[in-house]
Write a protein that holds these residues in place. Structure first.
Motif, PDB file in Angstrom:
ATOM      1  N   THR A 215     -10.907  -2.465   7.952  1.00 48.37           N
ATOM      2  CA  THR A 215     -11.173  -0.970   8.407  1.00 48.37           C
ATOM      3  C   THR A 215     -10.981  -0.077   7.307  1.00 48.37           C
ATOM      4  OG1 THR A 215     -10.779   0.487  10.359  1.00 48.37           O
ATOM      5  CG2 THR A 215      -9.058  -0.715   9.308  1.00 48.37           C
ATOM      6  N   GLY A 216     -11.400   1.173   7.705  1.00 46.92           N
ATOM      7  CA  GLY A 216     -11.447   2.329   6.706  1.00 46.92           C
ATOM      8  C   GLY A 216     -10.256   3.151   6.757  1.00 46.92           C
ATOM      9  N   TYR A 217      -9.363   3.005   7.434  1.00 46.48           N
ATOM     10  CA  TYR A 217      -8.189   4.025   7.390  1.00 46.48           C
ATOM     11  C   TYR A 217      -7.511   4.216   6.094  1.00 46.48           C
ATOM     12  CZ  TYR A 217      -3.774   6.234   8.925  1.00 46.48           C
ATOM     13  OH  TYR A 217      -2.632   7.051   9.226  1.00 46.48           O
ATOM     14  N   ALA A 218      -7.425   5.675   5.818  1.00 46.89           N
ATOM     15  CA  ALA A 218      -7.355   6.014   4.685  1.00 46.89           C
ATOM     16  C   ALA A 218      -5.732   5.806   4.021  1.00 46.89           C
ATOM     17  CB  ALA A 218      -7.642   7.716   4.544  1.00 46.89           C
ATOM     18  N   PHE A 219      -5.250   5.148   4.800  1.00 45.63           N
ATOM     19  CA  PHE A 219      -3.710   4.501   4.209  1.00 45.63           C
ATOM     20  C   PHE A 219      -3.665   2.865   4.388  1.00 45.63           C
ATOM     21  CE2 PHE A 219      -2.350   8.681   5.229  1.00 45.63           C
ATOM     22  CZ  PHE A 219      -1.445   9.107   4.356  1.00 45.63           C
ATOM     23  N   PRO A 220      -4.461   2.211   3.303  1.00 39.02           N
ATOM     24  CA  PRO A 220      -4.643   0.941   3.517  1.00 39.02           C
ATOM     25  C   PRO A 220      -3.230   0.335   3.133  1.00 39.02           C
ATOM     26  CG  PRO A 220      -5.673   1.935   1.499  1.00 39.02           C
ATOM     27  CD  PRO A 220      -5.416   3.032   2.482  1.00 39.02           C
ATOM     28  N   ASP A 221      -2.543   1.034   2.486  1.00 38.43           N
ATOM     29  CA  ASP A 221      -0.916   0.553   2.096  1.00 38.43           C
ATOM     30  C   ASP A 221      -0.238   0.361   3.427  1.00 38.43           C
ATOM     31  OD1 ASP A 221      -1.461   3.381   2.107  1.00 38.43           O
ATOM     32  OD2 ASP A 221      -0.207   3.771   0.620  1.00 38.43           O
ATOM     33  N   MET A 222      -0.439   1.080   4.214  1.00 38.57           N
ATOM     34  CA  MET A 222       0.196   1.034   5.555  1.00 38.57           C
ATOM     35  C   MET A 222      -0.298   0.119   6.388  1.00 38.57           C
ATOM     36  SD  MET A 222      -0.911   1.747   8.874  1.00 38.57           S
ATOM     37  CE  MET A 222      -0.382   2.000  10.644  1.00 38.57           C
ATOM     38  N   LEU A 223      -1.531  -0.284   5.991  1.00 40.04           N
ATOM     39  CA  LEU A 223      -2.292  -1.405   7.034  1.00 40.04           C
ATOM     40  C   LEU A 223      -1.731  -2.761   6.422  1.00 40.04           C
ATOM     41  CD1 LEU A 223      -6.061  -0.306   7.069  1.00 40.04           C
ATOM     42  CD2 LEU A 223      -4.283  -0.272   8.944  1.00 40.04           C
ATOM     43  N   VAL A 224      -1.294  -2.757   5.095  1.00 35.77           N
ATOM     44  CA  VAL A 224      -1.103  -4.067   4.432  1.00 35.77           C
ATOM     45  C   VAL A 224       0.441  -4.334   4.860  1.00 35.77           C
ATOM     46  CG1 VAL A 224      -0.052  -4.992   2.259  1.00 35.77           C
ATOM     47  CG2 VAL A 224      -2.419  -3.912   2.277  1.00 35.77           C
ATOM     48  N   GLU A 225       1.147  -3.130   5.214  1.00 39.44           N
ATOM     49  CA  GLU A 225       2.572  -3.277   5.445  1.00 39.44           C
ATOM     50  C   GLU A 225       2.708  -3.751   7.129  1.00 39.44           C
ATOM     51  OE1 GLU A 225       6.959  -1.258   5.930  1.00 39.44           O
ATOM     52  OE2 GLU A 225       5.497  -0.544   4.763  1.00 39.44           O
ATOM     53  N   LEU A 226       1.803  -2.999   7.858  1.00 30.22           N
ATOM     54  CA  LEU A 226       1.633  -3.509   9.192  1.00 30.22           C
ATOM     55  C   LEU A 226       1.365  -4.778   9.387  1.00 30.22           C
ATOM     56  CD1 LEU A 226       1.765  -2.243  12.151  1.00 30.22           C
ATOM     57  CD2 LEU A 226      -0.813  -1.747  11.929  1.00 30.22           C
ATOM     58  N   ASP A 227       0.305  -5.260   8.621  1.00 37.86           N
ATOM     59  CA  ASP A 227      -0.052  -6.711   8.712  1.00 37.86           C
ATOM     60  C   ASP A 227       0.889  -7.513   8.595  1.00 37.86           C
ATOM     61  OD1 ASP A 227      -2.237  -8.789   8.961  1.00 37.86           O
ATOM     62  OD2 ASP A 227      -1.360  -9.071   7.036  1.00 37.86           O
ATOM     63  N   ARG A 228       1.825  -7.114   7.326  1.00 39.77           N
ATOM     64  CA  ARG A 228       3.063  -7.965   6.886  1.00 39.77           C
ATOM     65  C   ARG A 228       3.959  -8.350   8.056  1.00 39.77           C
ATOM     66  NH1 ARG A 228       8.008  -7.107   5.624  1.00 39.77           N
ATOM     67  NH2 ARG A 228       7.474  -4.939   5.494  1.00 39.77           N
ATOM     68  N   LEU A 229       4.279  -7.066   8.776  1.00 42.17           N
ATOM     69  CA  LEU A 229       5.388  -6.951   9.998  1.00 42.17           C
ATOM     70  C   LEU A 229       5.104  -7.990  10.890  1.00 42.17           C
ATOM     71  CD1 LEU A 229       6.269  -3.062   9.704  1.00 42.17           C
ATOM     72  CD2 LEU A 229       7.647  -5.032   9.025  1.00 42.17           C
ATOM     73  N   HIS A 230       3.902  -7.792  11.398  1.00 39.47           N
ATOM     74  CA  HIS A 230       3.119  -8.665  12.510  1.00 39.47           C
ATOM     75  C   HIS A 230       3.429 -10.162  12.098  1.00 39.47           C
ATOM     76  CE1 HIS A 230       1.740  -5.950  15.494  1.00 39.47           C
ATOM     77  NE2 HIS A 230       0.772  -5.223  14.619  1.00 39.47           N
ATOM     78  N   ARG A 231       3.038 -10.456  10.848  1.00 41.48           N
ATOM     79  CA  ARG A 231       2.973 -12.062  10.638  1.00 41.48           C
ATOM     80  C   ARG A 231       4.556 -12.548  10.523  1.00 41.48           C
ATOM     81  NH1 ARG A 231      -1.860 -12.531  12.294  1.00 41.48           N
ATOM     82  NH2 ARG A 231      -2.912 -10.758  11.523  1.00 41.48           N
ATOM     83  N   GLU A 232       5.291 -11.541  10.351  1.00 39.52           N
ATOM     84  CA  GLU A 232       6.738 -11.988   9.935  1.00 39.52           C
ATOM     85  C   GLU A 232       7.559 -11.754  11.349  1.00 39.52           C
ATOM     86  OE1 GLU A 232       8.285  -9.641   6.878  1.00 39.52           O
ATOM     87  OE2 GLU A 232       7.336 -10.870   5.435  1.00 39.52           O
ATOM     88  N   GLY A 233       6.737 -11.435  12.471  1.00 34.46           N
ATOM     89  CA  GLY A 233       7.337 -11.302  13.817  1.00 34.46           C
ATOM     90  C   GLY A 233       8.239 -10.125  14.164  1.00 34.46           C
TER      91      GLY A 233
END
Length: 308
Positions: A215-233
């Motif tokens: 997706t194109g949300y203008a805070f890709p750095d936030m998306l990366v952290e959000l993905d990490r948090l989800h994967r780490e439970g």
């Protein structure tokens, strides 16, 4: 670089920067490429709807793709949807020769029946070749084509070269669950699912079985952290981060002016020089810009990265 059925993480959809005279701003293309990679993106997707691909000359599309691929340290997926199968074939072959990891295909907006849809993708794969990995874009809100779960299953069964579903139906959570249920039962082969919709449903999509976001949300750095948090439970931490960004995500996702908002935020973050779009285009009023500015001023209270 390659991508396939195991692809995970964040593949930002890249904007296409333009100068004031509407020419492609290649310096900003370079800067935006680094911006996404510095944010921790797993891959990049270029020349999509967000990238105003339909407004580009064929040679511009090819030049942008080659430029991004040459600078990229991550897999690059290139949107090649085109009414002309010959043009689709040429771009697919040119970008894969240049090193693209794969391509993305969307259904043509005139398709209605399942048989029309199946025939269309048969012709697409025939044009680009069965060895080119591709992502299927499911975006009925814009494309007006309904891809049901049985239709998606049929496409995946008939075309092993389709390695990813870009899921942006709305509502789409139950659709993701239905697909993963079929896979768990052994009735559907494995493929990656990356979600879109501007990130509006990223609070729950990973719990339904998505592998990340495209997706194109203008805070890709936030998306990366959000993905990490989800994967780490870290469910609560993931939702807290998502909630902090939701007002801006929602503002960006407005029909009609969404691209104008996104390009303005990218410009504010220093990723591109100008928020110019090619026609047909939308624009933010002075009041709209002030509202985005206000959201950007508030965001650092909960997420320090917004100060940058």
């Amino acid at each position: 670089m390659t991508f396939g059925v195991d692809a995970k993480g964040i593949y930002p959809i890249a904007a296409t920067p333009f100068n004031a005279d509407m020419s492609v701003d290649y310096d900003s293309v370079d800067r935006l490429t680094e911006f996404y990679q510095d944010a921790g993106a797993t891959g990049m997707t270029i020349l999509g709807i967000l990238g105003e691909a339909q407004k580009l000359e064929p040679e511009e599309s090819l030049t942008i793709a080659r430029r991004v691929i040459a600078r990229s340290r991550v897999p690059v997926v290139v949107g090649i949807s085109n009414p002309s199968f010959a043009a689709m074939r040429r771009l697919a072959h040119e970008v894969t020769d240049a090193g693209a990891a794969g391509v993305m295909l969307a259904p043509a907006s005139h398709l209605r029946s399942d048989e029309q849809i199946a025939a269309y993708f048969h012709h697409c794969v025939e044009a680009i070749g069965p060895d080119v990995p591709w992502a299927l874009q499911d975006f009925p809100l814009t494309l007006s084509v309904i891809l049901s779960v049985p239709m998606i299953s049929r496409i995946m069964k008939e075309h092993p070269s389709c390695v990813m579903l870009k899921a942006e139906d709305w509502p789409g959570l139950e659709k993701i669950s239905a697909i993963r249920k079929l896979q768990a039962a052994g009735d559907l082969r494995k493929f990656s699912i990356l979600t879109a919709n501007g990130g509006l449903f990223l609070d729950f999509e990973p719990e339904r079985g998505s592998d990340g976001a495209m997706t194109g949300y203008a805070f890709p750095d936030m998306l990366v952290e959000l993905d990490r948090l989800h994967r780490e439970g870290e469910r609560d931490a993931a939702h807290d981060l998502f909630d902090a960004h939701l007002p801006l995500i929602r503002f960006e996702q407005q029909q009609g002016i969404g691209l104008a908002v996104r390009k303005y935020v990218l410009m504010r973050r220093g990723a591109i020089t100008s928020d110019v779009q090619r026609s047909p285009r939308s624009s933010l009023t002075p009041t709209g810009r002030s509202e985005v500015d206000y959201l950007l001023e508030r965001l650092p209270r909960k997420d320090p990265r917004a100060r940058r």
